[in-house]
Design an enzyme around this catalytic site. Structure first.
Site, short mmCIF file in Angstrom:
data_model
loop_
_atom_site.label_atom_id
_atom_site.label_comp_id
_atom_site.label_asym_id
_atom_site.label_seq_id
_atom_site.Cartn_x
_atom_site.Cartn_y
_atom_site.Cartn_z
NE ARG A 215 -2.71 -1.33 3.47
CZ ARG A 215 -3.09 -2.55 3.87
NH1 ARG A 215 -3.85 -3.28 3.08
NH2 ARG A 215 -2.70 -3.03 5.04
CG ASP A 254 -15.21 -5.49 -3.13
OD1 ASP A 254 -14.00 -5.73 -2.95
OD2 ASP A 254 -16.11 -6.34 -2.90
CG ASP A 301 -5.42 -7.30 -3.19
OD1 ASP A 301 -5.06 -8.48 -3.36
OD2 ASP A 301 -5.42 -6.75 -2.08
CB CYS A 341 -4.05 -13.57 -1.39
SG CYS A 341 -5.83 -13.67 -1.63
#
Length: 397
Positions: A215, A254, A301, A341
């Site tokens: 970040r 999102d 992400d 991830c």
């Protein structure tokens, strides 16, 4: 707090025999490599482990219900798995974060224990101010929770504990974890940026601590720029881009309505003007394409794509599709940060998926840095599974 159960001394521990000669330092031993004990042992029992030839190889947790039948914790025959063991390991973990990494000067929220990376397979501990969140991935660690809390309380005497285990873990490991009442949401500070966190919600242990360094680096590219944060979750990258990076315009997208609401709160905490949108990134990116709308900095992400080794191919296809569309939203010469991830997806395969996506999108990708989680998420070379996060900073032409 009641005292934890006394762990049997070494010469009274049950023994579990391997079907193989031990030639690895990895703490996991899978079910197919282990002889089933003659006596039934409860999930997470502490055992001594001997190999096929009768050689003692270590001590740790046994779970006959789990695919990971053994989690070895020590190769020292004189070291018992007791309160003193957890006190030593946890002191090492705390010392790394406080004294060597100096994280208290950066944030009041960071990972205190990173499972195998700190020699405590099956345990994750995250700190959020005065709240310590314990996440259990192994029945044995859950059985030892009181000893773990007692050791942590010596370092954080004012700490409040919350613990949990995800349902699929409880099923795989055959234990019943009953978490306490979740603590109230709190505000943490990271590199001067403030975030509201809610341990006990569905968002991991409360916040994505692993992206702290990424970040900050992302913010360094943002001054005066237009920034797009895809799969923005609670707004970490988006808020950094505006509050720390000085971006001119920031948009966060999102699909989850709840995280968008929390992201808006985080932007307000920092007096950061960010436009958050609830949308599926696939149709949203396709919809903006005809107008030629592009951004100087784009972050992608997404959440973990699979936990199943059989579905890695599907996960890579998803990454390919997301990256291909996202690359089209990057202005020529702009910066693109793309992350994975999914621990089962290797760095090599993720980069190959990105290469293919760039070719399909007709873009040229210049890789600036391939990073991962912060140093508070260490991994052992013999247990690379702890190194799950891939963060690729690119310039797109």
């Amino acid at each position: 707090m009641s005292s934890p159960p006394t762990v049997p001394v070494a010469d009274t521990l049950p023994q579990v025999r391997l079907k193989i000669v031990r030639r690895s330092s990895h703490p996991w031993v899978f079910q197919k490599m282990v002889e089933r004990p003659g006596t039934r042992l409860p999930p997470g029992a502490v055992v001594d482990v001997i190999d096929r030839d009768g050689q003692w190889v270590g001590r740790g947790f046994y779970n006959g219900h789990s695919r990971i039948a053994l989690r070895l914790l020590t190769a020292d025959p004189a070291e018992a798995i007791d309160g003193a063991f957890f006190a030593r390991r946890l002191e090492q973990a705390v010392t790394l974060r406080r004294d060597w990494l100096g994280l208290d000067a950066v944030s009041d929220a960071y990972r205190l224990v990173h499972s195998e990376g700190d020699g405590l397979s099956g345990l994750v501990v995250d700190r959020y101010g005065s709240t310590l969140v314990l996440e259990f991935f192994a029945a044995g660690m859950y059985r030892c929770r009181e000893a773990i809390q007692e050791a942590l309380a010596k370092h954080y005497p004012d700490g409040r504990f919350y613990w949990f285990a995800e349902e699929h873990v409880q099923k795989q490991e055959s234990f019943d974890c009953r978490p306490p009442e979740p603590p109230p949401p709190a505000v943490i500070t990271e590199n001067g940026v403030r975030f509201r966190v809610a341990p006990g919600s569905k968002h991991k242990t409360g916040f994505f601590l692993d992206q702290r360094d990424n970040r900050r680096m992302l913010a360094s590219f943002c001054r005066g720029k237009r920034v797009l944060d895809l799969c923005c979750n609670t707004g970490g990258f988006a808020v950094y881009a505006k509050a720390l990076g000085g971006a001119d315009e920031v948009v966060g997208v999102d699909l989850d309505e709840e995280v968008i609401a929390l992201a808006k709160q985080n932007a307000n905490l920092n007096q950061a003007r960010v436009r958050f949108l609830q949308a599926d990134l696939f149709p949203w990116l396709r919809d903006i394409r005809p107008s030629g709308q592009q951004f100087d900095v784009v972050v992608l992400d997404p959440a973990k794509q699979t936990r199943d080794r059989e579905e890695v191919g599907f996960a890579l296809k998803r990454y390919f599709d997301m990256n291909r569309l996202a690359l089209g939203a990057v202005a020529p010469g702009g910066i693109f940060l793309t992350c994975s991830c999914t621990g089962l997806v290797s760095e090599e395969d993720f980069l190959e998926s990105l290469r293919r996506a760039a070719w399909q999108a007709g873009r040229s990708v210049q890789v600036l840095r391939v990073g991962g989680a912060g140093a508070d998420h260490p991994y052992m070379l013999y247990a690379p599974e702890s190194r799950y996060l891939k963060a690729v900073f690119c310039r797109v032409h």
